[in-house]
Design an enzyme around this catalytic site. Structure first.
Site, PDB file in Angstrom:
ATOM      1  N   SER A 137       0.838  -1.201   0.000  1.00 37.17           N
ATOM      2  CA  SER A 137       0.000   0.000   0.000  1.00 37.17           C
ATOM      3  C   SER A 137       0.876   1.256   0.000  1.00 37.17           C
ATOM      4  O   SER A 137       1.633   1.485  -0.940  1.00 37.17           O
ATOM      5  CB  SER A 137      -0.944  -0.054   1.203  1.00 37.17           C
ATOM      6  OG  SER A 137      -1.965   0.902   1.093  1.00 37.17           O
ATOM      7  N   ASP A 186     -10.241  -3.289  -4.694  1.00 43.58           N
ATOM      8  CA  ASP A 186      -9.296  -2.326  -4.133  1.00 43.58           C
ATOM      9  C   ASP A 186      -9.335  -1.075  -4.997  1.00 43.58           C
ATOM     10  O   ASP A 186      -9.163  -1.159  -6.221  1.00 43.58           O
ATOM     11  CB  ASP A 186      -7.895  -2.950  -4.150  1.00 43.58           C
ATOM     12  CG  ASP A 186      -6.806  -2.048  -3.601  1.00 43.58           C
ATOM     13  OD1 ASP A 186      -7.090  -0.899  -3.224  1.00 43.58           O
ATOM     14  OD2 ASP A 186      -5.645  -2.511  -3.551  1.00 43.58           O
ATOM     15  N   HIS A 244      -7.995  -5.156  -0.563  1.00 40.03           N
ATOM     16  CA  HIS A 244      -6.806  -4.455  -0.092  1.00 40.03           C
ATOM     17  C   HIS A 244      -6.493  -4.843   1.360  1.00 40.03           C
ATOM     18  O   HIS A 244      -7.386  -4.997   2.180  1.00 40.03           O
ATOM     19  CB  HIS A 244      -7.048  -2.943  -0.169  1.00 40.03           C
ATOM     20  CG  HIS A 244      -5.832  -2.121   0.091  1.00 40.03           C
ATOM     21  ND1 HIS A 244      -4.987  -1.712  -0.912  1.00 40.03           N
ATOM     22  CD2 HIS A 244      -5.309  -1.636   1.239  1.00 40.03           C
ATOM     23  CE1 HIS A 244      -4.008  -0.994  -0.403  1.00 40.03           C
ATOM     24  NE2 HIS A 244      -4.174  -0.943   0.917  1.00 40.03           N
TER      25      HIS A 244
END
Length: 322
Positions: free
Chosen positions: A161, A256, A286
């Site tokens: 991320s 996501d 995610h």
């Protein structure tokens, strides 16, 4: 909308039942506490490793805390390959504790060294503080490689991320000579374009651990100046060229908001002549790597990442710590 994996369905049902407040509805300190508690609840007990050391890399802004892991079965005198790992959490949340399980597992799977970076967080320390800390950490690892038991010829950067964003930036800096060059970049559902205009921001607006609203909360805290969001150090997808950066592994998940921009980044790396392994999981969401107690695919993904690292390190010389 792509199908959801049964484990992700169970995860989302649990989150709905808990009636937890969205992270974007909380002030940063409360969001940090909620995030860390969630990571502890959603991860298995930590693996035993051969060694853990807490360290600090010097930087102009002050020491950058690091945590070094050496995989189980490694000898103290071995010079190990090393993954410098940047944790996720939207540049606002997370620390070495939130991703401790991930780093331990990767150290053991590769029988190598993983060094986790506890970079400064926004909004207290907005862009480019996280980039500066990540760069200081990588430079320190190379400079002190012998004392750390690390082989600088077998070095990778990676993260999930926001950490994937930082890893991509470090790879660009290494190409340009601002930092030591690394042999691989591991980008796990990364944020790469903070303009936030990709299709995922229209598609994922509710019902997932990360939504478009959550990302806007993170980006508003991390890069409050709109003009800075096109800086390639914030949005590596905005770099003029990706050619010459380290070979890449890019993981994307179908549920996501970052999916489309990360897939486009993988395609652009390929077009620019960078070797790319792109792994797309259409039924996943995610953040699954820190939700492995419920999402069994997480362990499989980490095994895949470990094998990709070992292959790259073997190409760079030595035996890849095996």
């Amino acid at each position: 909308m792509p199908a959801l994996h049964p484990d992700v369905q169970a995860l989302l049902a649990m989150l709905r039942a808990a009636d937890a407040q969205p992270l974007e509805s909380l002030p940063p300190e409360a969001a940090r506490r909620s995030y860390l508690a969630g990571r502890r609840a959603l991860q298995p007990p930590p693996d035993e490793v051969a060694q853990i050391r807490d360290l600090a890399a010097p930087s102009p802004a002050g020491p950058v805390p690091l945590r070094l892991y050496r995989g189980e079965g490694t000898a103290p005198e071995e010079r190990l390959p090393c993954l410098v790992y940047l944790h996720g959490g939207g540049w606002v949340l997370g620390n070495v504790e939130s991703h401790d399980w991930v780093c331990r597992r990767l150290a053991n799977l590769t029988r190598a060294s993983v060094i986790s970076v506890d970079y400064r967080l926004a909004p207290e320390h907005p862009f480019p503080a996280a980039v500066e800390d990540a760069a200081a950490a990588l430079a320190f690892v190379v400079e002190r490689a012998e004392g750390l038991g690390v082989d600088p010829a077998r070095l990778a950067v990676g993260g999930d991320s926001a950490g994937g964003n930082l890893a991509a930036v470090l790879a660009l800096m290494g190409r340009d000579g601002a930092l030591p060059r690394t042999g691989m970049q591991v980008l796990l559902y990364p944020a790469v374009d903070l303009a936030m205009t990709s299709e995922g921001y229209e598609r994922i607006v509710a019902g997932q651990p990360l939504t478009a609203g959550t990302m806007r909360y993170f980006v508003d805290h991390y890069v409050p100046e709109i003009r800075d969001r096109t800086d390639w150090r914030a949005s590596p997808a905005r770099a003029a060229s990706l050619a010459g950066t380290a070979p890449a592994l890019v993981l994307t998940c179908g549920h996501d908001p970052l999916c489309e921009e990360a897939r486009a980044y993988a395609h652009r790396l390929e077009r620019d002549g960078v070797p790319v392994t792109a792994l797309h999981l259409s039924d996943q969401t995610h953040g699954i790597l820190t939700m492995s107690r419920l999402v069994r695919t997480s362990a499989t993904i980490l095994s895949f990442v470990a094998e990709a690292l070992l292959e790259r390190w073997s190409l760079e010389g030595g035996r890849g710590a095996r």
